[in-house]
Scaffold this motif. Sequence first.
Motif, mmCIF file in Angstrom:
data_model
loop_
_atom_site.group_PDB
_atom_site.id
_atom_site.type_symbol
_atom_site.label_atom_id
_atom_site.label_comp_id
_atom_site.label_asym_id
_atom_site.label_seq_id
_atom_site.Cartn_x
_atom_site.Cartn_y
_atom_site.Cartn_z
ATOM 1 N N ALA A 264 45.788 1.721 4.599
ATOM 2 C CA ALA A 264 45.668 2.747 5.638
ATOM 3 C C ALA A 264 44.330 2.561 6.354
ATOM 4 C CB ALA A 264 45.759 4.133 5.031
ATOM 5 N N VAL A 265 44.395 2.284 7.634
ATOM 6 C CA VAL A 265 43.176 2.015 8.409
ATOM 7 C C VAL A 265 42.589 3.349 8.850
ATOM 8 C CG1 VAL A 265 42.188 0.836 10.392
ATOM 9 C CG2 VAL A 265 44.081 -0.212 9.119
ATOM 10 N N ILE B 169 42.306 1.590 1.644
ATOM 11 C CA ILE B 169 41.913 2.025 2.984
ATOM 12 C C ILE B 169 41.136 0.901 3.660
ATOM 13 C CG2 ILE B 169 41.899 4.481 2.410
ATOM 14 C CD1 ILE B 169 38.789 4.302 2.352
ATOM 15 N N GLY B 170 41.180 0.871 4.995
ATOM 16 C CA GLY B 170 40.500 -0.159 5.765
ATOM 17 C C GLY B 170 39.520 0.422 6.754
ATOM 18 N N ARG C 198 48.159 -3.546 7.485
ATOM 19 C CA ARG C 198 47.018 -2.729 7.891
ATOM 20 C C ARG C 198 47.497 -1.726 8.951
ATOM 21 N NH1 ARG C 198 45.958 -7.951 8.773
ATOM 22 N NH2 ARG C 198 45.669 -7.553 11.014
ATOM 23 N N VAL C 199 47.766 -0.500 8.526
ATOM 24 C CA VAL C 199 48.408 0.468 9.413
ATOM 25 C C VAL C 199 47.500 1.672 9.627
ATOM 26 C CG1 VAL C 199 50.428 1.925 9.774
ATOM 27 C CG2 VAL C 199 50.676 -0.290 8.612
ATOM 28 N N ILE D 110 50.127 6.183 10.750
ATOM 29 C CA ILE D 110 49.912 7.113 9.639
ATOM 30 C C ILE D 110 49.011 8.265 10.054
ATOM 31 C CG2 ILE D 110 48.906 7.403 7.343
ATOM 32 C CD1 ILE D 110 49.610 4.466 6.782
ATOM 33 N N LEU D 111 47.870 7.936 10.665
ATOM 34 C CA LEU D 111 46.838 8.941 10.915
ATOM 35 C C LEU D 111 46.909 9.566 12.302
ATOM 36 C CD1 LEU D 111 45.099 6.509 8.988
ATOM 37 C CD2 LEU D 111 43.837 8.628 8.788
ATOM 38 N N GLY D 112 47.696 8.979 13.211
ATOM 39 C CA GLY D 112 47.788 9.510 14.566
ATOM 40 C C GLY D 112 46.732 8.906 15.475
ATOM 41 N N SER D 113 46.575 9.496 16.647
ATOM 42 C CA SER D 113 45.605 9.012 17.624
ATOM 43 C C SER D 113 44.187 9.220 17.099
ATOM 44 C CB SER D 113 45.762 9.736 18.949
ATOM 45 O OG SER D 113 47.068 9.569 19.455
ATOM 46 N N ARG D 114 43.269 8.402 17.595
ATOM 47 C CA ARG D 114 41.875 8.563 17.208
ATOM 48 C C ARG D 114 41.405 9.985 17.503
ATOM 49 N NH1 ARG D 114 39.288 3.117 19.961
ATOM 50 N NH2 ARG D 114 40.441 1.586 18.714
ATOM 51 N N PRO D 115 40.554 10.544 16.644
ATOM 52 C CA PRO D 115 40.135 11.937 16.829
ATOM 53 C C PRO D 115 39.601 12.248 18.218
ATOM 54 C CG PRO D 115 39.435 11.136 14.693
ATOM 55 C CD PRO D 115 39.999 9.948 15.425
#
Length: 233
Positions: A36-37, A57-58, A220-221, A225-230
């Motif tokens: 998970a990146v 994590i990456g 490397r995803v 998973i996490l959505g758009s950058r904050p």
Amino acid sequence: MSRRDELAAGLAAVRARVEQACAASGRRPNELELVAVTKFFPASDADLLAELGVRHIGENRHQEAAEKVAALLHRDQLTVHFIGQLQTNKAAAVATYADVVQSVDRLRLVDALEKGAHRAGRRLGVLVQVSLDEADHEGRAGAAPEEVRLLADAVAEAPDLDLLGVMAVAPLGADPAPAFARLREVARGIQEDHPDATWVSAGMSADLEAAIAHGATHLRVGSAILGSRPSLR
């Protein structure tokens, strides 16, 4: 929806894609590891992912990664991968907190990581990053395929480094399948001399299916998973 629920939904969707891609290519999902990146996302997200079963994590920026790893509550449950382009003068510092460096593409970096790992009293896993661009793209990371064996040998000979395999990013704007097929051949060549170097890190949110079809072992995803950058949310 809570942040935990968002991450759980993203993970479930990605895992479903992995299962479908494995079924299509005659592979088993347990042959693959999901990295998970978490770059640009807080340590709290990485901790939530650990609680949801993620074990890798990456990160790709040294300062951010160092601060985040130090803040993790579940550090002992996570393997930290440094996946970004790495400056030689930052390598020794990265070796103090990363468990794996996926982006080794030159001999000077091998030497710097070995010195840093030795001083820190740690062993460091290493992947040789392979350039899959058919034309020379100045500034793009990765060693040319003909240079990879030399780099792999140097990593394998370093006392405090473990050669794990190869990594690559598909060329921009091109069909990733032929590039990942080339990476598989490079990986097989490395394994002739280094049978334990079995990792093939390939595939991201947009092209993980092609990577699975061509032998990737680590995906490397990030955004899936996490959505758009904050900063963009």
